[in-house]
Design a protein around this motif. Sequence first.
Motif, short mmCIF file in Angstrom:
data_model
loop_
_atom_site.label_atom_id
_atom_site.label_comp_id
_atom_site.label_asym_id
_atom_site.label_seq_id
_atom_site.Cartn_x
_atom_site.Cartn_y
_atom_site.Cartn_z
N HIS A 68 36.32 64.83 72.55
CA HIS A 68 35.82 64.53 73.90
C HIS A 68 34.51 63.74 73.76
O HIS A 68 33.44 64.32 73.55
N THR A 69 34.58 62.43 73.87
CA THR A 69 33.36 61.63 73.71
C THR A 69 32.33 61.93 74.79
O THR A 69 31.13 61.79 74.56
N THR A 107 29.41 58.22 74.28
CA THR A 107 30.44 57.73 73.36
C THR A 107 29.82 57.06 72.14
O THR A 107 30.27 57.26 71.01
N CYS A 110 28.59 59.63 69.84
CA CYS A 110 29.75 60.28 69.21
C CYS A 110 30.30 59.40 68.09
O CYS A 110 30.66 59.91 67.02
N GLU A 124 40.70 59.88 71.82
CA GLU A 124 39.93 60.48 72.92
C GLU A 124 40.79 61.53 73.63
O GLU A 124 41.98 61.33 73.88
N GLY A 127 38.54 61.25 78.89
CA GLY A 127 37.29 61.25 79.63
C GLY A 127 37.51 60.67 81.01
O GLY A 127 38.62 60.65 81.51
N MET A 133 33.79 53.82 77.49
CA MET A 133 34.20 54.20 76.14
C MET A 133 34.57 52.95 75.33
O MET A 133 34.18 52.82 74.17
N GLY A 144 39.72 53.26 68.16
CA GLY A 144 39.85 54.39 69.07
C GLY A 144 41.05 54.28 69.98
O GLY A 144 41.42 53.18 70.43
N LEU A 146 41.93 55.51 73.56
CA LEU A 146 41.18 55.98 74.72
C LEU A 146 42.11 56.39 75.85
O LEU A 146 43.23 55.89 75.96
#
Length: 316
Positions: A68-69, A107, A110, A124, A127, A133, A144, A146
């Motif tokens: 969880h960013t 983010t 993170c 992810e 979010g 992000m 990533g 997302l």
Amino acid sequence: MSQIYIKNAYILTMNKKKEAYTQGDILIENDKFKAVGKVNPEDVQPHAQKVDAKGKIVMPGLINTHVHTSQQLERGLGDDVDLLTWLHERTFPYESSLTPEDSYVSTLLCMLEQIRSGVTAFTEAGGQFVGSMARAVSESGIRGILSKSSMDCGEGLPEVWQKTTDEELDVQVDNVERYHNTADGRIRVWFALRTLFNNTDELVVRTKELTDKYGVGYTMHVAEAKSEVDYVKATKGVPTVTHLKNLGVLDKNLLAVHTVWLTNEEVEMFKEYDVKVSHNPASAMRVLGFAKIPLMLEKGICVSIGTDGSASSNRM
């Protein structure tokens, strides 16, 4: 042409033979591996960036399949309470107060901590601000997957999160169309479902239909807590995974997270439908309970590792 020449490294290749080199060299040319193990000195250009990795391990980057960013700044808010109190009275109010700029900063922090830990790709958990992000991921150089956390029902949701099924799906479609395969392909966008506490059957089914349409995956917290399974039994008549099977959404493009409270029969369902699992040992040992990981591995189910958010264990 750009080159990076790494020498004197202990190399773990992770190739089919699982070869390792105690004093190995690596030559990277235009972001692709040209040689691993032994490098012909004649292939190294004078302008190549040279790295002496003596005493260091060089290995493929780690992949964090659940983070969880948006919780990066939430450390310590739930150390003294149970899971549902932490979620509804601490995490939901905190996350729902974040702005797009807050999400970007969270983010980015993170990403820094993950890179420091050897992570080069992450998924992810879901979010709220995929654009923020994506901005952080693009700047960090990491890869990533997302997604937006979708919720269309449930008690105690902050007002800003109270959305209809169509609203939640429209935002996710827009995210996929806008950000998927951006940053030179380092960013991918999936769909995400929070939990069956907060997802109607319609949202679950339509989400699966959209993942198939766009050729992407989707992730969901599945059988995370006993209270979740008890809730699904009370409202649907069967446990979580069985209900998902009845809805027709178990599939190879589902990344099921936590999966702590599965029956042995439901583990077989994961095997049958090639569902992928993200096992988060830190948060499992802290608040959730431990999943049937040995049995899943015995069955040949794909089990990966995730950290969960930093609010779950106060570290990445």
